[in-house]
Scaffold this motif. Structure first.
Motif, PDB file in Angstrom:
ATOM      1  N   ILE A 173      62.757  48.077  31.927  1.00 41.32           N
ATOM      2  CA  ILE A 173      62.997  47.108  33.063  1.00 41.32           C
ATOM      3  C   ILE A 173      63.481  48.092  34.275  1.00 41.32           C
ATOM      4  CG2 ILE A 173      63.802  45.058  31.693  1.00 41.32           C
ATOM      5  CD1 ILE A 173      66.618  46.134  32.236  1.00 41.32           C
ATOM      6  N   ALA A 174      63.228  49.491  34.061  1.00 45.24           N
ATOM      7  CA  ALA A 174      63.938  50.343  35.103  1.00 45.24           C
ATOM      8  C   ALA A 174      62.390  51.247  35.524  1.00 45.24           C
ATOM      9  CB  ALA A 174      64.778  50.833  34.825  1.00 45.24           C
ATOM     10  N   LEU A 175      61.184  50.780  35.687  1.00 41.82           N
ATOM     11  CA  LEU A 175      60.408  51.754  36.032  1.00 41.82           C
ATOM     12  C   LEU A 175      60.342  52.047  37.757  1.00 41.82           C
ATOM     13  CD1 LEU A 175      57.293  50.900  33.858  1.00 41.82           C
ATOM     14  CD2 LEU A 175      59.103  52.973  33.614  1.00 41.82           C
ATOM     15  N   MET A 186      59.221  43.244  37.856  1.00 42.81           N
ATOM     16  CA  MET A 186      59.783  44.179  37.545  1.00 42.81           C
ATOM     17  C   MET A 186      60.625  45.085  38.592  1.00 42.81           C
ATOM     18  SD  MET A 186      59.648  43.231  34.583  1.00 42.81           S
ATOM     19  CE  MET A 186      60.656  44.461  33.961  1.00 42.81           C
ATOM     20  N   GLY A 187      60.041  45.324  39.750  1.00 40.82           N
ATOM     21  CA  GLY A 187      60.838  45.990  40.652  1.00 40.82           C
ATOM     22  C   GLY A 187      61.818  45.477  41.168  1.00 40.82           C
ATOM     23  N   ARG A 188      61.977  44.135  41.051  1.00 44.48           N
ATOM     24  CA  ARG A 188      63.100  43.300  41.612  1.00 44.48           C
ATOM     25  C   ARG A 188      64.326  43.343  40.235  1.00 44.48           C
ATOM     26  NH1 ARG A 188      59.872  39.588  44.326  1.00 44.48           N
ATOM     27  NH2 ARG A 188      59.203  38.443  42.397  1.00 44.48           N
ATOM     28  N   ALA A 189      63.643  43.474  39.021  1.00 45.41           N
ATOM     29  CA  ALA A 189      64.514  43.876  37.943  1.00 45.41           C
ATOM     30  C   ALA A 189      65.221  45.211  38.142  1.00 45.41           C
ATOM     31  CB  ALA A 189      63.817  43.728  36.569  1.00 45.41           C
ATOM     32  N   THR A 190      64.481  46.249  38.490  1.00 51.92           N
ATOM     33  CA  THR A 190      64.909  47.504  38.584  1.00 51.92           C
ATOM     34  C   THR A 190      66.091  47.525  39.697  1.00 51.92           C
ATOM     35  OG1 THR A 190      63.092  48.490  38.200  1.00 51.92           O
ATOM     36  CG2 THR A 190      64.586  49.959  39.504  1.00 51.92           C
TER      37      THR A 190
END
Length: 348
Positions: A173-175, A186-190
């Protein structure tokens, strides 16, 4: 308090049902409070607060954001450079000055997760691993909400000095948010992870691991107090580690035929070079599948498992630097026969 309450409490204890044990204990405390015995009720609540300082929250779907991790008890020999970093982190945490976020990066099998388990023992803390399967959600925006809820749970731990939190393979979850190949969700998850780490209590100690450090979000890297590189293994390190693992598993499997020199020769011929996790698996499988009536069968199997240029050709084995006795152990061909066959090769 009724007899059934006592029986339920005892059964929950022996079944290892922490939730039932906790719920029943609180119910008993409330019963005492209802009858006017406030002192005993408060005493029970205090005991529960100490004994169950942290219990992961169970969601409506039955999942939890955190799972308790139990160590396997297997040895974890590490190179001095990595070992010194681990001990340095233990010292930093012990100072209680807010140095509490650490990132372990390295190739698969380098010992990152196992090192976290060792750290939990050194710090005398219970290790909990973040359950990313419960965090990541296909519904728009839910993953970020779950991350926020996870950090709320971490910040609400009553005795943070008793736990260690592991974000294993945090790259799930942190690319890198700037990577055009990464989906926007997933960018928002980061971004949610960045916010969670910024607001994390400095009393909560976390360890994150990643196999994809080159693709890791650089802003996220800066949130960690220390990054430990687990790729720092020399061939000598790997030989020493393999020897430690071999001794451990030979005792466990009760297998004889311990030949250190031949074993180290085989390990040095690894192609490609394996890291400790893969070496451990190769040693275990070689011992597990070996013929107990043939003491060196595990060495033959190990040689075939880890050497891309493994061969049963006597001349090739000799060219690889194995002695006549070692060729005998690797092939099952008697030393005298090996000698005769090699002479016949030379005569041609």
């Amino acid at each position: 308090m009724k007899k059934k309450d006592v029986l339920t409490l005892i059964r929950a204890h022996f079944d290892g049902d922490d939730k039932c044990f906790r719920d029943e204990s609180y119910a008993i405390a409330q019963d005492f409070a209802a009858t006017g015995d406030d002192e005993l009720a408060q005493y029970i609540m205090a005991l529960m607060s100490d004994a169950l300082a942290f219990v992961p929250q169970i969601r409506e779907d039955g999942s939890s954001f955190l799972n308790k991790v139990v160590s396997s008890g297997d040895p974890l020999p590490l190179p001095d450079a990595i070992k010194d970093d681990i001990l340095g982190i233990v010292n930093a945490v012990s100072h209680n000055i807010g140095v509490n976020k650490f990132l372990f990066q390295g190739a698969p099998g380098t010992g990152k997760t196992e090192a976290a388990k060792v750290m939990s023992k050194l710090l005398d803390r219970t290790l909990y691993q973040v359950n990313f399967a419960a965090i990541i959600d296909s519904r728009m925006g839910q993953t970020q909400k779950n991350i926020a809820n996870l950090f709320n749970e971490l910040n609400s731990i009553k005795k943070p000095e008793s736990v260690l939190i592991l974000f294993d393979e945090i790259d799930a979850i942190a690319l890198d948010r700037t990577n055009g190949q990464d989906i926007r969700e997933m960018g928002r998850a980061t971004s949610a992870m960045l916010k969670g780490l910024d607001e994390l209590s400095n009393k909560v100690v976390i360890i994150a691991t990643t196999n994809l450090f080159d693709h890791f979000d650089k802003a996220l890297v800066r949130r960690f107090d220390k990054v430990v590189d687990f790729n720092r293994y020399t061939l000598d390190d790997l030989c020493d580690i393999a020897e430690t693992l071999l001794s451990f598993y030979m005792n466990k499997f009760k297998v004889g035929g311990h030949n250190v020199n031949l074993f180290r020769k085989v390990i040095r011929r690894m192609n490609p070079v394996l890291y400790p996790g893969d070496i451990k698996n190769a040693i275990r499988s070689s011992l597990a599948f070996s013929n107990p009536d043939e003491p060196y069968d595990y060495l033959r199997r190990l040689y075939n498992n880890v050497c891309a240029d493994a061969s049963s050709d006597l001349k090739i084995l000799q060219g690889q630097g194995f002695t006549l006795r070692e060729i005998e152990m690797l092939t099952g061909v008697s030393k005298s026969q090996v000698c005769r066959d090699l002479k016949s090769y030379d005569a041609k």
